[in-house]
Design an enzyme around this catalytic site. Structure first.
Site, PDB file in Angstrom:
ATOM      1  N   GLU A  81      -7.306  16.538 -35.898  1.00  0.00           N
ATOM      2  CA  GLU A  81      -8.627  16.085 -35.526  1.00  0.00           C
ATOM      3  C   GLU A  81      -8.644  15.135 -34.770  1.00  0.00           C
ATOM      4  O   GLU A  81      -9.308  14.964 -33.789  1.00  0.00           O
ATOM      5  CB  GLU A  81      -9.429  15.588 -37.041  1.00  0.00           C
ATOM      6  N   GLN A 114      -6.241   0.343  -7.591  1.00  0.00           N
ATOM      7  CA  GLN A 114      -5.277  -0.063  -8.671  1.00  0.00           C
ATOM      8  C   GLN A 114      -5.965   0.418 -10.012  1.00  0.00           C
ATOM      9  O   GLN A 114      -5.189   0.408 -11.131  1.00  0.00           O
ATOM     10  CB  GLN A 114      -5.600  -1.907  -8.528  1.00  0.00           C
ATOM     11  N   LYS A 133      -8.438  14.961 -52.093  1.00  0.00           N
ATOM     12  CA  LYS A 133      -8.325  15.350 -50.542  1.00  0.00           C
ATOM     13  C   LYS A 133      -6.979  15.353 -49.909  1.00  0.00           C
ATOM     14  O   LYS A 133      -6.245  14.412 -50.060  1.00  0.00           O
ATOM     15  CB  LYS A 133      -9.216  14.101 -49.560  1.00  0.00           C
ATOM     16  N   ASN A 137      -6.482  15.858 -45.925  1.00  0.00           N
ATOM     17  CA  ASN A 137      -7.325  15.912 -44.670  1.00  0.00           C
ATOM     18  C   ASN A 137      -6.190  16.111 -43.352  1.00  0.00           C
ATOM     19  O   ASN A 137      -5.312  15.470 -43.328  1.00  0.00           O
ATOM     20  CB  ASN A 137      -8.156  14.506 -44.372  1.00  0.00           C
ATOM     21  N   SER A 170      -7.572  10.786 -49.068  1.00  0.00           N
ATOM     22  CA  SER A 170      -8.800   9.841 -48.775  1.00  0.00           C
ATOM     23  C   SER A 170      -8.611   8.590 -49.765  1.00  0.00           C
ATOM     24  O   SER A 170      -8.133   8.969 -50.970  1.00  0.00           O
ATOM     25  CB  SER A 170      -9.988  10.863 -49.318  1.00  0.00           C
ATOM     26  N   ASN A 184       0.834  -1.185   0.012  1.00  0.00           N
ATOM     27  CA  ASN A 184       0.102  -0.045   0.026  1.00  0.00           C
ATOM     28  C   ASN A 184       0.920   1.284  -0.016  1.00  0.00           C
ATOM     29  O   ASN A 184       0.541   2.325  -0.815  1.00  0.00           O
ATOM     30  CB  ASN A 184      -1.019   0.079   1.183  1.00  0.00           C
ATOM     31  N   THR A 238     -15.021  36.920 -33.052  1.00  0.00           N
ATOM     32  CA  THR A 238     -15.875  36.741 -31.575  1.00  0.00           C
ATOM     33  C   THR A 238     -16.968  35.706 -32.295  1.00  0.00           C
ATOM     34  O   THR A 238     -17.666  36.176 -33.249  1.00  0.00           O
ATOM     35  CB  THR A 238     -16.230  37.764 -30.739  1.00  0.00           C
ATOM     36  N   HIS A 239     -17.431  34.696 -31.644  1.00  0.00           N
ATOM     37  CA  HIS A 239     -18.510  34.048 -32.273  1.00  0.00           C
ATOM     38  C   HIS A 239     -18.122  33.318 -33.454  1.00  0.00           C
ATOM     39  O   HIS A 239     -19.150  33.271 -34.506  1.00  0.00           O
ATOM     40  CB  HIS A 239     -19.902  34.641 -32.284  1.00  0.00           C
TER      41      HIS A 239
HETATM   42  N1  ARG Z   1      -1.489  -3.795  -7.400  1.00  0.00           N
HETATM   43  C1  ARG Z   1      -2.050  -2.953  -6.304  1.00  0.00           C
HETATM   44  C2  ARG Z   1      -2.316  -1.554  -6.618  1.00  0.00           C
HETATM   45  O1  ARG Z   1      -2.135  -1.216  -7.716  1.00  0.00           O
HETATM   46  C3  ARG Z   1      -1.036  -3.040  -5.286  1.00  0.00           C
HETATM   47  C4  ARG Z   1      -1.350  -2.669  -4.030  1.00  0.00           C
HETATM   48  C5  ARG Z   1      -2.100  -4.152  -3.407  1.00  0.00           C
HETATM   49  N2  ARG Z   1      -2.412  -3.731  -1.986  1.00  0.00           N
HETATM   50  C6  ARG Z   1      -3.220  -4.957  -1.559  1.00  0.00           C
HETATM   51  N3  ARG Z   1      -3.615  -4.662  -0.337  1.00  0.00           N
HETATM   52  N4  ARG Z   1      -3.695  -5.658  -2.174  1.00  0.00           N
HETATM   53  O2  ARG Z   1      -3.124  -0.702  -6.094  1.00  0.00           O
END
Ligand code: ARG
Length: 458
Positions: free
Chosen positions: A290, A322, A283, A285, A277, A110, A155-156
């Protein structure tokens, strides 16, 4: 070693659940950052005696070797490689066995993934900045080449008043300069190290977080572990920048599309940024312009998509996070490509002065200037506006421009209109009279160009 979290589980993850949840395809591009943060973390563990000198050296050597294998694309993925973090750990354990299993001491995926993403963002800022500066330079080159070319301001999308083409082009430079400011803000947001926050309440080992952060190039550490593992504001800030910048690229693209249409014919875009095209041989383009315009919607929705992922989540980490990577990588990759295309495309743009000047004969561009001239003769502005409106109607009826009206025609509208006023009514004098800071007068544009040349070269 298979999974990072096998202990309490008897069976493996269902194949469908595995395919659904594994993120390795998307997050393996984070490997240089994951390896860097593992190296810093291991050094931090050694510093406080959790790892011996030999263990730390073994880990560090293994991490360097894994980095090389990944760079050379020879590491090879296995079926149980869930994400970049488990991949790197597996490869390290393969090299140094049980010492490798100590690498995760006092950290969690984490705080690890939050740190990796921040490092990735910090590495992305400079290339993005170069991309934006590249567009600024291409615009500056065009503005210098066409510094004195008259141009209709709209403008516009109705002809409004005469301006200089350089002024119009430099409007985009102002937008891109704001994007550079946004990038700096995104850098400050990302520059804060979460490592040491553990899974949620902080590391159980007395790591010197500031030391680890410095090792990784961060200038600050996060101040609340619960926030640190669940904060993705730094990604929202980057996406806000990406969205705004794409909006600017899109507006410019839109003008290039309009200007290059044979109906308007004010520019030609080079062959290297246009396509033909399959059916219509005539053409040429403006597909790249775009596509920049089209891809803008993807990048713009990225902010909302990520904000929607985050908005209902209880503190702290949830696997929903994730999803952030696919959204952010796609938006940033698209922006990088769009910036490169715009920089190159602008270098191929040629303006056509004859067509521009022909267009300037339409739409009575000098009406406001005539009203201003009447004001300078003492007519109150509201009356001057009214009189000029009548002159416009007369000129339109006669199929003339205001400057072509005769003295008798002027008098027929009002005796208040001084004879000879039309002698002062030219595109050039209309432009020169806008001599305020930020206005279109040639000396204002020169000052601005000088300023920009000092910053970006020219
Ligand atoms: N692949 C996870 C993510 O991108 C990594 C962290 C995973 N943590 C967990 N407690 N499962 O968030």
């Amino acid at each position: 070693m298979s999974r990072l979290w096998g202990g309490r589980f008897e069976g493996g993850l269902d194949q469908i659940a595995k395919a659904f949840s594994f993120s390795i395809e998307i997050d393996q591009r984070l490997y240089p950052y994951d390896i860097a943060l593992n190296r810093a973390h291991a050094k931090g563990l050694n510093q406080v005696g959790v790892l011996t000198e030999e263990e730390w050296v073994a880990l560090d050597t293994a991490l360097i070797a894994v980095k090389q294998e990944m760079d050379d694309n020879v590491a090879g993925l296995m079926d149980d490689d869930e994400d970049v973090h488990s991949l790197v750990e597996r490869l390290v354990v393969q090299k140094v066995g049980s010492i490798g299993k100590k690498m995760h001491t006092g950290k969690s995926r984490n705080d690890q993934v939050a740190t990796g993403m921040r490092l990735w963002v910090l590495d992305t800022i400079d290339p993005l900045k170069e991309g934006v500066v590249g567009c600024i330079r291409s615009l500056l080159q065009l503005a210098l080449r066409y510094e004195h070319q008259l141009f209709p301001a709209f403008t516009h999308f109705q002809p409004a008043q005469p301006t200089l083409l350089s002024h119009h082009l430099l409007a985009y430079v102002s937008m891109f300069e704001r994007d550079l400011t946004r990038l700096e803000h995104a850098r400050v947001s990302a520059d804060c190290c979460p490592l040491g926050s553990g899974a949620v309440v902080g590391s159980g080992f007395p790591i010197d977080r500031e030391f680890v952060a410095r090792e990784l190039g961060f200038t600050r550490v996060t101040d609340n572990s619960i926030d640190a593992v669940s904060d993705r504001d730094f990604l929202l800030d980057l996406l806000a920048m990406a969205g705004a910048c794409m909006v600017h690229l899109s507006r410019l693209s839109d003008e290039l599309v309009l200007w290059s249409s044979p109906l308007i014919g004010m520019i030609t875009i080079g062959d290297s940024y246009t396509t033909g095209s399959s059916l219509m041989p005539q053409k040429k383009n403006p597909d790249i312009a775009e596509l920049i315009r089209g891809k803008t919607s993807r990048v713009n929705s990225a902010w909302l998509t990520l904000a929607s992922v985050i908005k209902g989540l209880p503190l702290a980490y949830n696997r929903d996070f994730q999803e952030d990577k696919g959204i952010v990588f796609d938006a940033v990759d698209t922006l990088m490509q769009a910036l490169g295309c715009m920089e190159g495309m602008l270098q191929t743009v040629v303006f056509h002065p004859h067509a521009i000047e022909a267009h300037m004969q339409k739409g009575q561009l000098l009406a406001t200037e005539l009203a201003d001239l009447l004001v300078k003769e003492g007519v109150p502005f509201r009356d001057a506006h009214e009189l000029t409106g009548k002159l416009v109607a007369l000129a339109d009826r006669e199929g003339k421009t205001l400057a072509d009206l005769s003295a008798t025609q002027l008098k027929s509208v009002s005796p208040l209109i001084p004879e000879g006023i039309l002698a002062h009514l030219t595109m050039g004098s209309a432009v020169s009279s806008k001599n305020v800071l930020g206005g279109t007068a040639p000396n204002q544009i020169r000052d601005r160009l000088n300023h920009l040349i000092r910053i970006y070269g020219g």
